[in-house]
Design an enzyme around this catalytic site. Structure first.
Site, PDB file in Angstrom:
ATOM      1  N   HIS A   1     -45.710  -6.045   7.912  1.00 53.15           N
ATOM      2  CA  HIS A   1     -46.483  -4.809   7.780  1.00 53.15           C
ATOM      3  C   HIS A   1     -46.547  -4.107   9.133  1.00 53.15           C
ATOM      4  O   HIS A   1     -46.762  -4.760  10.157  1.00 53.15           O
ATOM      5  CB  HIS A   1     -47.905  -5.137   7.311  1.00 53.15           C
ATOM      6  CG  HIS A   1     -48.829  -3.946   7.328  1.00 53.15           C
ATOM      7  ND1 HIS A   1     -48.823  -3.010   6.318  1.00 53.15           N
ATOM      8  CD2 HIS A   1     -49.766  -3.542   8.230  1.00 53.15           C
ATOM      9  CE1 HIS A   1     -49.728  -2.085   6.599  1.00 53.15           C
ATOM     10  NE2 HIS A   1     -50.312  -2.389   7.759  1.00 53.15           N
TER      11      HIS A   1
ATOM     12  N   GLU B   1     -24.247  13.533  -4.501  1.00 55.77           N
ATOM     13  CA  GLU B   1     -24.126  13.305  -3.056  1.00 55.77           C
ATOM     14  C   GLU B   1     -23.507  14.509  -2.353  1.00 55.77           C
ATOM     15  O   GLU B   1     -23.959  14.920  -1.278  1.00 55.77           O
ATOM     16  CB  GLU B   1     -23.307  12.043  -2.792  1.00 55.77           C
ATOM     17  CG  GLU B   1     -24.049  10.764  -3.148  1.00 55.77           C
ATOM     18  CD  GLU B   1     -23.260   9.500  -2.825  1.00 55.77           C
ATOM     19  OE1 GLU B   1     -23.846   8.412  -2.943  1.00 55.77           O
ATOM     20  OE2 GLU B   1     -22.065   9.604  -2.473  1.00 55.77           O
TER      21      GLU B   1
ATOM     22  N   GLU C   1       0.848  -1.195   0.000  1.00 50.36           N
ATOM     23  CA  GLU C   1       0.000   0.000   0.000  1.00 50.36           C
ATOM     24  C   GLU C   1       0.886   1.249   0.000  1.00 50.36           C
ATOM     25  O   GLU C   1       1.825   1.341   0.779  1.00 50.36           O
ATOM     26  CB  GLU C   1      -0.916  -0.002   1.235  1.00 50.36           C
ATOM     27  CG  GLU C   1      -1.652   1.288   1.509  1.00 50.36           C
ATOM     28  CD  GLU C   1      -2.504   1.747   0.352  1.00 50.36           C
ATOM     29  OE1 GLU C   1      -2.354   2.915  -0.053  1.00 50.36           O
ATOM     30  OE2 GLU C   1      -3.316   0.934  -0.165  1.00 50.36           O
TER      31      GLU C   1
ATOM     32  N   GLY D   1     -16.037  11.982 -12.982  1.00 49.59           N
ATOM     33  CA  GLY D   1     -15.618  10.604 -13.164  1.00 49.59           C
ATOM     34  C   GLY D   1     -14.233  10.337 -12.603  1.00 49.59           C
ATOM     35  O   GLY D   1     -13.579  11.223 -12.039  1.00 49.59           O
ATOM     36  N   ARG D   2     -13.782   9.100 -12.767  1.00 47.24           N
ATOM     37  CA  ARG D   2     -12.517   8.672 -12.202  1.00 47.24           C
ATOM     38  C   ARG D   2     -11.720   7.888 -13.234  1.00 47.24           C
ATOM     39  O   ARG D   2     -12.292   7.306 -14.171  1.00 47.24           O
ATOM     40  CB  ARG D   2     -12.748   7.808 -10.952  1.00 47.24           C
ATOM     41  CG  ARG D   2     -13.519   8.542  -9.859  1.00 47.24           C
ATOM     42  CD  ARG D   2     -13.715   7.668  -8.641  1.00 47.24           C
ATOM     43  NE  ARG D   2     -12.461   7.350  -7.967  1.00 47.24           N
ATOM     44  CZ  ARG D   2     -11.872   8.149  -7.070  1.00 47.24           C
ATOM     45  NH1 ARG D   2     -12.422   9.296  -6.743  1.00 47.24           N
ATOM     46  NH2 ARG D   2     -10.739   7.788  -6.505  1.00 47.24           N
TER      47      ARG D   2
ATOM     48  N   GLY E   1     -20.535  18.191 -12.931  1.00 45.75           N
ATOM     49  CA  GLY E   1     -20.775  16.759 -13.041  1.00 45.75           C
ATOM     50  C   GLY E   1     -21.963  16.332 -12.200  1.00 45.75           C
ATOM     51  O   GLY E   1     -21.997  16.618 -10.994  1.00 45.75           O
ATOM     52  N   SER E   2     -22.922  15.652 -12.820  1.00 45.94           N
ATOM     53  CA  SER E   2     -24.137  15.249 -12.107  1.00 45.94           C
ATOM     54  C   SER E   2     -24.197  13.744 -11.886  1.00 45.94           C
ATOM     55  O   SER E   2     -25.266  13.144 -11.893  1.00 45.94           O
ATOM     56  CB  SER E   2     -25.382  15.698 -12.886  1.00 45.94           C
ATOM     57  OG  SER E   2     -25.460  15.046 -14.151  1.00 45.94           O
TER      58      SER E   2
ATOM     59  N   LEU F   1      -4.358   1.916   5.829  1.00 43.76           N
ATOM     60  CA  LEU F   1      -5.003   0.950   4.953  1.00 43.76           C
ATOM     61  C   LEU F   1      -6.447   1.386   4.688  1.00 43.76           C
ATOM     62  O   LEU F   1      -6.986   2.256   5.358  1.00 43.76           O
ATOM     63  CB  LEU F   1      -4.986  -0.433   5.592  1.00 43.76           C
ATOM     64  CG  LEU F   1      -3.623  -1.001   5.995  1.00 43.76           C
ATOM     65  CD1 LEU F   1      -3.785  -2.407   6.571  1.00 43.76           C
ATOM     66  CD2 LEU F   1      -2.668  -1.028   4.814  1.00 43.76           C
TER      67      LEU F   1
ATOM     68  N   LEU G   1     -17.375   0.285  -8.261  1.00 46.96           N
ATOM     69  CA  LEU G   1     -18.050   0.228  -6.966  1.00 46.96           C
ATOM     70  C   LEU G   1     -17.271  -0.668  -6.004  1.00 46.96           C
ATOM     71  O   LEU G   1     -16.758  -1.723  -6.401  1.00 46.96           O
ATOM     72  CB  LEU G   1     -19.467  -0.322  -7.135  1.00 46.96           C
ATOM     73  CG  LEU G   1     -20.403   0.498  -8.032  1.00 46.96           C
ATOM     74  CD1 LEU G   1     -21.665  -0.288  -8.351  1.00 46.96           C
ATOM     75  CD2 LEU G   1     -20.747   1.824  -7.374  1.00 46.96           C
TER      76      LEU G   1
END
Length: 472
Positions: free
Chosen positions: A446, A190, A37, A273-274, A183-184, A42, A321
């Site tokens: 319910h 968020e 890493e 974006g990424r 960017g949407s 981490l 993701l």
């Protein structure tokens, strides 16, 4: 110059959710494992500057909004007093506790952790350059889990602390009076949700014709109607000029391709974006190549073109993701250990953690039409759902997509409070090949929000009693 030399069965590059999951599973399967890493902590982007801090802040945002909405019920609170320093401390404490947990789990599994930047020497060897020591590490198999970084825009001023990416936005150094989000996508929406709840006047700008173009219009229209009460969304728009001054940025915009507007913003968040973090690995040395989108291509066992080199997570492409990467990491470890497993999910869940949440999985109506799948959708509105009405969140809906021929569920979307949690049953139903009758005959508690899933199946079956039965 001499370097320390080591050998291991498996080396994992990157300690994000994909990487540490793969390393932990390798160790549990009896493989000697080294985790490399580049940062001291981490957890990767997701834990340190992504999923976890953003959801922590969005939790605060939701509580603030819920408290305000209670005024209609006769319960009123004072205006919230925000202490940003304490908010940061609380967020960082969450991150730190999870950091400690991951490091502890790695140590208990006897996983060697090397802090440094890795690059290939050969298909069985890497060089790790660290601050304290550098290592030549020989291995039998390697798992690449190096993640991604935010895209940059050439026309946005660089080296200005008032220009943010997702990482700097989550540091919450201040709450700007006026914030422009370029960017949407998920991250942009968020962050617009959080900052608007803390008092910022937020404009979201995107050159796309449609908001969340991969989703069905009824879901998007419902989201837009609610979200636009908190912040502005400008689509089919672009920026022609940005001038910086002491106060912020004068941004010249072309809205809907014809309305020209100049507006002052105190900060700009670039969220377009990424891109995968592959440059430092020097993958060309071992003959690995990226595709036209810059990602590594893998087969259904996560192998690249070289049999002992595996790739997982963001560097393998969309959807980028954490939970996809986690699942890939476990599968890669099991394949390396000799198990005949495959990464072949029917569907991968996606969640937009705004208020309201939007969650979807599997085939949408748009996809069904494109793929010429005969389908039928069933939508249960939450304004007919007892739990939603009594919980002041009746502006949602649950939508299921069924194959008209087989009656099997092939997709689902939910908009509303805790939509992401409701997605679990839909995902399991798709993976198990459930048909509408399986869902309909499963007794749902319910009053609950997930009851809407069973009611949607009843609409498809023509047995619903909570609404007028159109199939009577």
């Amino acid at each position: 110059m001499t370097y320390k030399k080591m050998q291991t069965q498996v080396v994992v590059i990157g300690s994000g959710p994909a990487g540490y999951s793969s390393a932990f599973r390798c160790a549990d399967l009896g493989l000697s494992t080294v985790l490399v890493e580049r940062y001291e902590n981490l957890g990767g982007v997701c834990l340190n500057v992504g999923c976890i801090p953003s959801k922590s802040l969005l939790h605060i945002s939701k509580v603030v909004k819920d408290a305000k909405s209670l005024s209609d019920t006769g319960v009123q609170f004072l205006e919230p007093i925000v202490n940003l320093e304490k908010v940061r401390e609380w967020k960082n404490k969450i991150i730190n506790n999870l950091n400690i947990g991951i490091k502890s789990m790695a140590e208990k599994r006897n996983i060697k952790i090397i802090v440094g930047t890795a690059k290939f020497l050969s298909v069985n060897s890497i060089f790790v350059e660290g601050n304290k020591e550098s290592v030549i590490l020989d291995f039998e198999n390697i798992v690449l889990a190096v993640g991604s970084s935010p895209k940059r825009l050439s026309y946005v001023p660089s080296n200005d602390p008032r220009v943010w990416d997702s990482t700097s936005a989550l540091s919450i150094s201040n709450i700007p009076e006026k914030l422009l989000v370029i960017g949407s996508g998920i991250i942009g929406l968020e962050m617009a949700t959080f900052y608007s709840s803390f008092g910022a006047k937020v404009d979201v700008l995107d050159n796309s014709m449609y908001l969340l173009p991969h989703l069905d219009r009824d879901i998007v229209d419902s989201f837009y109607k609610i979200a636009s009460k908190s912040f502005n969304i400008f689509l089919n728009s672009e920026i022609s000029k940005i001038e910086s001054n002491k106060v912020g940025f004068l941004v010249s915009k072309i809205v809907n391709q014809n309305i020209k507007e100049v507006k002052l913003y105190n900060a700009i968040l670039v969220s377009v974006g990424r891109v995968p973090n592959l440059d430092s690995l020097e993958i060309e040395k071992v003959g690995l190549n990226v595709n036209s989108h810059g990602f590594l291509e893998v087969d259904d066992q996560l192998r690249t073109g070289i049999p002992n080199i595996y790739a997982i997570g963001d560097i393998t492409g969309q959807p980028m993701l954490a939970h996809k990467g986690i699942h890939q990491g476990r599968i890669a470890a099991e394949i390396i250990s000799g198990k005949n497993h495959y990464f072949n999910p029917y569907a991968i869940p996606c969640i937009l953690y705004t208020d309201p949440e939007v969650a979807w999985i599997g085939i949408t109506e748009q996809e069904a039409i494109k793929k010429d799948i005969k389908y039928e959708s069933a939508v249960f509105p939450w304004n007919a759902l007892g739990k939603a009405i009594s919980s002041n969140c009746s502006n949602g809906m649950t939508k299921l997509i069924f194959d008209s021929n087989t009656k099997k569920i092939i997709g689902g979307s939910v908009i509303g409070s805790n939509a992401g949690e409701l997605l679990g049953e839909i995902g399991l139903a798709i993976e198990m090949g459930c048909d509408a009758e399986d869902i309909e005959l499963t007794i749902h508690a319910h009053p609950t929000l997930y009851e809407s899933i069973g009611l949607s199946a009843q609409i498809f079956q023509g047995t619903v009693t909570d609404l007028i039965n159109s199939k009577k």
